[in-house]
Write a protein that holds these residues in place. Structure first.
Motif, PDB file in Angstrom:
ATOM      1  N   HIS A  23       5.134   0.623   0.996  1.00 53.38           N
ATOM      2  CA  HIS A  23       4.436  -0.213   0.594  1.00 53.38           C
ATOM      3  C   HIS A  23       3.418  -1.398   1.425  1.00 53.38           C
ATOM      4  N   GLN A  94      -0.646  -5.100  -5.565  1.00 54.56           N
ATOM      5  CA  GLN A  94       0.931  -4.430  -6.619  1.00 54.56           C
ATOM      6  C   GLN A  94       1.485  -3.702  -5.386  1.00 54.56           C
ATOM      7  N   HIS A  95       1.005  -3.293  -4.918  1.00 51.47           N
ATOM      8  CA  HIS A  95       1.953  -2.846  -3.657  1.00 51.47           C
ATOM      9  C   HIS A  95       2.178  -3.389  -2.527  1.00 51.47           C
ATOM     10  N   ALA A  98       6.008  -4.252  -4.723  1.00 48.14           N
ATOM     11  CA  ALA A  98       7.105  -3.635  -5.148  1.00 48.14           C
ATOM     12  C   ALA A  98       7.470  -3.436  -3.680  1.00 48.14           C
ATOM     13  N   ALA A 146       5.989   0.212  -9.110  1.00 46.06           N
ATOM     14  CA  ALA A 146       5.516   0.544  -7.963  1.00 46.06           C
ATOM     15  C   ALA A 146       4.463   1.511  -8.250  1.00 46.06           C
TER      16      ALA A 146
END
Length: 169
Positions: A23, A94-95, A98, A146
């Motif tokens: 991620h 977002q990554h 996560a 995720a």
């Protein structure tokens, strides 16, 4: 049974580290793509804006300059639309979130292995099993929230966890 418990915890730990690394890698890729589109958008719109004002004030309007400005303006609009559509900035965030979540779970697993590492075969496993189930549920929650990571990125993600297990007493 104790050996299986620790083997499972180590497997979860390895998985969390690898997912975290994957991620983080995806976050960096998305950030690069955001910049790849964002910099030309900013540059082209700036050039178009200043050039339009100079051509309006100019007495001689060259047809080639006008066509060039029109094409540059069109390309700026297309790049801006692509940047908005792909939303690489939000994808990168977002990554990164996560990755941080997976890293937090890996830390929980480190502590779990250190706390319960000295268990003997005859000791009750109810509390450690319950704790490991809760950690597994956290991993499941992260997976649900995720963004996806391509298999190629996950498979290429390096991890130190495999060569650096938690040492138990």
């Amino acid at each position: 049974m104790v050996k299986n418990l620790f083997s499972t915890a180590e497997d979860y730990r390895h998985y969390a580290q690898k997912k975290s690394n994957a991620h983080y890698r995806m976050s960096e890729k998305a950030k690069s793509k955001h910049n790849f589109l964002g910099i030309p958008v900013a540059a082209s719109t700036t050039i178009v804006g200043t050039t339009i004002f100079t051509t309006l004030n100019s007495t001689s309007q060259n047809l080639y300059v006008q066509i060039g400005i029109g094409l540059l303006s069109l390309s700026a609009a297309v790049l801006a639309a692509l940047q908005t559509f792909f939303n690489f900035g939000d994808v990168a965030t977002q990554h990164k979130q996560a990755a941080a979540s997976y890293e937090a779970v890996r830390h929980e697993l480190d502590i779990f292995l250190l706390r319960h590492g000295a268990l003997c075969e005859d000791e009750p496993l109810d509390a450690p099993l319950k704790e490991l189930r809760e950690i597994a549920a956290e991993l499941d929650d992260i997976v649900k929230k995720a963004p996806s990571v391509p298999d190629s990125v996950y498979d290429s993600a390096q991890t130190r966890v495999a060569t650096r297990p938690i040492h138990r007493l």
